[in-house]
Write a protein that holds these residues in place. Structure first.
Motif, mmCIF file in Angstrom:
data_model
loop_
_atom_site.group_PDB
_atom_site.id
_atom_site.type_symbol
_atom_site.label_atom_id
_atom_site.label_comp_id
_atom_site.label_asym_id
_atom_site.label_seq_id
_atom_site.Cartn_x
_atom_site.Cartn_y
_atom_site.Cartn_z
ATOM 1 N N ALA A 93 0.857 -1.175 0.000
ATOM 2 C CA ALA A 93 0.000 0.000 0.000
ATOM 3 C C ALA A 93 0.898 1.232 0.000
ATOM 4 O O ALA A 93 1.758 1.368 0.861
ATOM 5 C CB ALA A 93 -0.902 0.000 1.222
ATOM 6 N N TYR A 94 0.693 2.089 -0.953
ATOM 7 C CA TYR A 94 1.517 3.276 -1.088
ATOM 8 C C TYR A 94 0.629 4.508 -1.083
ATOM 9 O O TYR A 94 -0.483 4.492 -1.614
ATOM 10 C CB TYR A 94 2.327 3.229 -2.389
ATOM 11 N N HIS A 95 1.109 5.568 -0.473
ATOM 12 C CA HIS A 95 0.461 6.866 -0.492
ATOM 13 C C HIS A 95 1.431 7.867 -1.080
ATOM 14 O O HIS A 95 2.645 7.706 -0.967
ATOM 15 C CB HIS A 95 0.086 7.319 0.910
ATOM 16 N N LEU A 96 0.893 8.889 -1.681
ATOM 17 C CA LEU A 96 1.720 9.987 -2.162
ATOM 18 C C LEU A 96 1.565 11.127 -1.170
ATOM 19 O O LEU A 96 0.451 11.570 -0.891
ATOM 20 C CB LEU A 96 1.293 10.426 -3.558
ATOM 21 N N ILE A 97 2.687 11.550 -0.584
ATOM 22 C CA ILE A 97 2.649 12.639 0.386
ATOM 23 C C ILE A 97 3.397 13.834 -0.176
ATOM 24 O O ILE A 97 4.280 13.697 -1.021
ATOM 25 C CB ILE A 97 3.240 12.218 1.754
ATOM 26 N N ARG A 98 2.999 15.023 0.271
ATOM 27 C CA ARG A 98 3.631 16.268 -0.169
ATOM 28 C C ARG A 98 4.091 17.037 1.063
ATOM 29 O O ARG A 98 3.313 17.280 1.981
ATOM 30 C CB ARG A 98 2.640 17.122 -0.958
ATOM 31 N N TRP A 99 5.372 17.390 1.093
ATOM 32 C CA TRP A 99 5.924 18.151 2.207
ATOM 33 C C TRP A 99 5.477 19.596 2.075
ATOM 34 O O TRP A 99 5.588 20.202 1.004
ATOM 35 C CB TRP A 99 7.445 18.045 2.221
ATOM 36 N N ARG A 100 4.967 20.165 3.164
ATOM 37 C CA ARG A 100 4.381 21.507 3.131
ATOM 38 C C ARG A 100 5.416 22.610 2.926
ATOM 39 O O ARG A 100 5.135 23.606 2.260
ATOM 40 C CB ARG A 100 3.611 21.770 4.419
ATOM 41 N N ASP A 101 6.608 22.457 3.468
ATOM 42 C CA ASP A 101 7.583 23.545 3.370
ATOM 43 C C ASP A 101 8.289 23.597 2.023
ATOM 44 O O ASP A 101 8.639 24.662 1.549
ATOM 45 C CB ASP A 101 8.598 23.462 4.507
ATOM 46 N N THR A 102 8.505 22.455 1.370
ATOM 47 C CA THR A 102 9.238 22.445 0.104
ATOM 48 C C THR A 102 8.361 22.138 -1.099
ATOM 49 O O THR A 102 8.749 22.437 -2.225
ATOM 50 C CB THR A 102 10.361 21.395 0.140
ATOM 51 N N GLY A 103 7.223 21.496 -0.897
ATOM 52 C CA GLY A 103 6.379 21.094 -2.011
ATOM 53 C C GLY A 103 6.835 19.815 -2.678
ATOM 54 O O GLY A 103 6.281 19.393 -3.683
ATOM 55 N N PHE A 104 7.858 19.177 -2.120
ATOM 56 C CA PHE A 104 8.392 17.930 -2.662
ATOM 57 C C PHE A 104 7.398 16.801 -2.410
ATOM 58 O O PHE A 104 6.876 16.652 -1.308
ATOM 59 C CB PHE A 104 9.729 17.612 -2.006
ATOM 60 N N CYS A 105 7.124 16.001 -3.426
ATOM 61 C CA CYS A 105 6.223 14.855 -3.294
ATOM 62 C C CYS A 105 7.049 13.580 -3.158
ATOM 63 O O CYS A 105 8.083 13.433 -3.805
ATOM 64 C CB CYS A 105 5.302 14.740 -4.490
ATOM 65 N N GLN A 106 6.563 12.691 -2.321
ATOM 66 C CA GLN A 106 7.286 11.460 -2.028
ATOM 67 C C GLN A 106 6.296 10.313 -1.936
ATOM 68 O O GLN A 106 5.181 10.470 -1.446
ATOM 69 C CB GLN A 106 8.024 11.614 -0.708
ATOM 70 N N ILE A 107 6.722 9.153 -2.402
ATOM 71 C CA ILE A 107 5.915 7.947 -2.271
ATOM 72 C C ILE A 107 6.238 7.329 -0.919
ATOM 73 O O ILE A 107 7.403 7.102 -0.602
ATOM 74 C CB ILE A 107 6.209 6.967 -3.414
ATOM 75 N N TRP A 108 5.194 7.064 -0.127
ATOM 76 C CA TRP A 108 5.390 6.507 1.210
ATOM 77 C C TRP A 108 4.770 5.124 1.273
ATOM 78 O O TRP A 108 3.605 4.935 0.927
ATOM 79 C CB TRP A 108 4.765 7.410 2.261
ATOM 80 N N ASP A 109 5.546 4.167 1.715
ATOM 81 C CA ASP A 109 5.097 2.788 1.866
ATOM 82 C C ASP A 109 4.364 2.659 3.189
ATOM 83 O O ASP A 109 4.942 2.874 4.253
ATOM 84 C CB ASP A 109 6.299 1.852 1.815
ATOM 85 N N GLN A 110 3.095 2.304 3.152
ATOM 86 C CA GLN A 110 2.298 2.190 4.367
ATOM 87 C C GLN A 110 2.644 0.951 5.185
ATOM 88 O O GLN A 110 2.184 0.816 6.315
ATOM 89 C CB GLN A 110 0.809 2.180 4.029
ATOM 90 N N ASN A 111 3.427 0.040 4.650
ATOM 91 C CA ASN A 111 3.838 -1.136 5.409
ATOM 92 C C ASN A 111 4.933 -0.810 6.416
ATOM 93 O O ASN A 111 5.219 -1.618 7.292
ATOM 94 C CB ASN A 111 4.315 -2.244 4.471
ATOM 95 N N ILE A 112 5.543 0.359 6.306
ATOM 96 C CA ILE A 112 6.525 0.803 7.287
ATOM 97 C C ILE A 112 5.751 1.235 8.527
ATOM 98 O O ILE A 112 4.826 2.047 8.434
ATOM 99 C CB ILE A 112 7.371 1.962 6.733
ATOM 100 N N PRO A 113 6.085 0.705 9.696
ATOM 101 C CA PRO A 113 5.251 0.956 10.877
ATOM 102 C C PRO A 113 5.369 2.351 11.478
ATOM 103 O O PRO A 113 4.691 2.648 12.442
ATOM 104 C CB PRO A 113 5.742 -0.098 11.877
ATOM 105 N N THR A 114 6.181 3.218 10.917
ATOM 106 C CA THR A 114 6.328 4.564 11.460
ATOM 107 C C THR A 114 5.748 5.587 10.492
ATOM 108 O O THR A 114 5.525 5.301 9.322
ATOM 109 C CB THR A 114 7.807 4.900 11.705
ATOM 110 N N ALA A 115 5.542 6.781 10.981
ATOM 111 C CA ALA A 115 5.075 7.883 10.141
ATOM 112 C C ALA A 115 6.284 8.655 9.640
ATOM 113 O O ALA A 115 7.347 8.628 10.256
ATOM 114 C CB ALA A 115 4.171 8.798 10.946
ATOM 115 N N PRO A 116 6.141 9.362 8.514
ATOM 116 C CA PRO A 116 7.255 10.181 8.033
ATOM 117 C C PRO A 116 7.620 11.255 9.053
ATOM 118 O O PRO A 116 6.768 11.776 9.776
ATOM 119 C CB PRO A 116 6.712 10.817 6.759
#
Length: 84
Positions: free
Chosen positions: A27-50
């Motif tokens: 399961a993957y989500h696309l997240i966007r960092w608010r300060d830079t606008g950089f988008c990153q693919i985040w793997d939801q199987n990782i048990p921690t939050a970005p």
């Protein structure tokens, strides 16, 4: 020594059988960092939050594969919603 080796071999075979029988869930989500606008693919199987927590989830539902997440991210980059 032979008992320890035998136990390790049996344990390894058991773990391999367990891993092979369990379905792979990606399961993957696309997240966007608010300060830079950089988008990153985040793997939801990782048990921690970005870290840090200054991000916003762009895709609310889970994207099933990494390739689908890359296609979505490419579209966001082309439209200018995400920075590279």
């Amino acid at each position: 020594m032979r008992r320890i080796f035998g136990f390790c071999a049996v344990a390894a075979i058991g773990f391999t059988a367990l891993a092979a029988s369990s379905p792979a869930s990606a399961a993957y989500h696309l997240i966007r960092w608010r300060d830079t606008g950089f988008c990153q693919i985040w793997d939801q199987n990782i048990p921690t939050a970005p870290y840090p927590g200054n991000f916003r989830v762009i895709v609310g539902s889970e994207v099933p594969t990494f390739v689908d997440a890359l296609v979505f991210k490419d579209g966001m980059l082309r439209s200018g919603a995400c920075s590279f």
